[in-house]
Design a protein around this motif. Structure first.
Motif, PDB file in Angstrom:
ATOM      1  N   LEU A 255      19.614  86.339 -50.399  1.00 23.59           N
ATOM      2  CA  LEU A 255      20.010  87.738 -50.564  1.00 23.59           C
ATOM      3  C   LEU A 255      21.520  87.872 -50.680  1.00 23.59           C
ATOM      4  O   LEU A 255      22.022  88.621 -51.515  1.00 23.59           O
ATOM      5  N   SER A 256      22.243  87.143 -49.867  1.00 24.77           N
ATOM      6  CA  SER A 256      23.699  87.199 -49.908  1.00 24.77           C
ATOM      7  C   SER A 256      24.231  86.727 -51.258  1.00 24.77           C
ATOM      8  O   SER A 256      25.128  87.340 -51.837  1.00 24.77           O
ATOM      9  N   ALA A 257      23.669  85.650 -51.785  1.00 23.87           N
ATOM     10  CA  ALA A 257      24.105  85.143 -53.087  1.00 23.87           C
ATOM     11  C   ALA A 257      23.716  86.104 -54.210  1.00 23.87           C
ATOM     12  O   ALA A 257      24.464  86.278 -55.174  1.00 23.87           O
ATOM     13  N   LEU A 258      22.580  86.748 -54.081  1.00 23.32           N
ATOM     14  CA  LEU A 258      22.083  87.638 -55.131  1.00 23.32           C
ATOM     15  C   LEU A 258      22.836  88.966 -55.178  1.00 23.32           C
ATOM     16  O   LEU A 258      23.162  89.455 -56.252  1.00 23.32           O
ATOM     17  N   VAL A 259      23.111  89.550 -54.002  1.00 23.62           N
ATOM     18  CA  VAL A 259      23.695  90.905 -53.984  1.00 23.62           C
ATOM     19  C   VAL A 259      25.018  90.997 -53.245  1.00 23.62           C
ATOM     20  O   VAL A 259      25.610  92.081 -53.172  1.00 23.62           O
TER      21      VAL A 259
END
Length: 191
Positions: free
Chosen positions: A154-158
């Motif tokens: 999630l951190s890498a995506l958003v």
């Protein structure tokens, strides 16, 4: 009856909590979004050395509180008659268990897997695939998907972190100069 609180980010004030849940519910009803959950509570950090994705006995898993949290997520959706078009999960046991307890058996999707233990190229490839999947889901009004994944994904995506069991309502812009840009429209945490 279980008491539930909906949280907006880290805010615990009830007016914000109420608004966050209503926003998430309205967005899910409208469709064209993905709600991406970080798996429910699985105490500890990282998997132990020598873990194997297909062997739950070698991984960090949900505890009793995490299993109860996953069931509450499912209850929240059921009470509102919100049914996802499909449920995708990382192959890690804590994600599959979260998805199963909340929604029933998920479709396992390796692109939602934690980047730990994979090469950076694989992570970048997975992120590209997730962006494509999110763009496709964003074009389908009236329907939404559930993804269960990891904080790192999630951190890498958003570019934002999330708490255990917290869902981020996501949409990819489908038109204009910002086409493909991922928006976090709402956050949903069921306590």
């Amino acid at each position: 009856m279980l008491q539930r609180r909906l949280l907006l980010g880290a805010a615990l004030a009830s007016p914000w909590a109420r608004a966050a849940g209503e926003d998430a519910e309205a967005l899910l009803r409208r469709g064209g979004v993905v709600i991406a959950f970080r798996h429910a509570l699985a105490p500890g950090t990282f998997d132990p050395p020598g873990f194997r994705v297909g062997d739950c006995s070698t991984q960090r898993n949900l505890n009793d509180e995490g299993r109860a949290q996953a069931r509450r997520i499912g209850e929240w959706f059921a009470q509102r008659s919100l049914k996802p078009e499909r449920v995708l999960s990382s192959p890690w046991c804590r994600c599959v268990d979260t998805a199963t307890l909340a929604f029933g058996a998920p479709q396992v999707d390796a692109t939602l897997g934690s980047p730990r233990g994979y090469s950076e190229a694989t992570s970048a490839e997975s992120l590209r695939a997730l962006r494509r999947s999110l763009a496709a889901a964003s074009s389908r009004s009236g329907r939404f998907e559930v993804w269960v994944t990891h904080m790192f994904v999630l951190s890498a995506l958003v570019g934002q972190g999330s708490s255990s069991g917290e869902g981020l309502v996501l949409r990819a812009r489908t038109t204009g100069a910002a086409k493909g840009e991922i928006e976090v429209l709402a956050r949903l945490a069921i306590a």
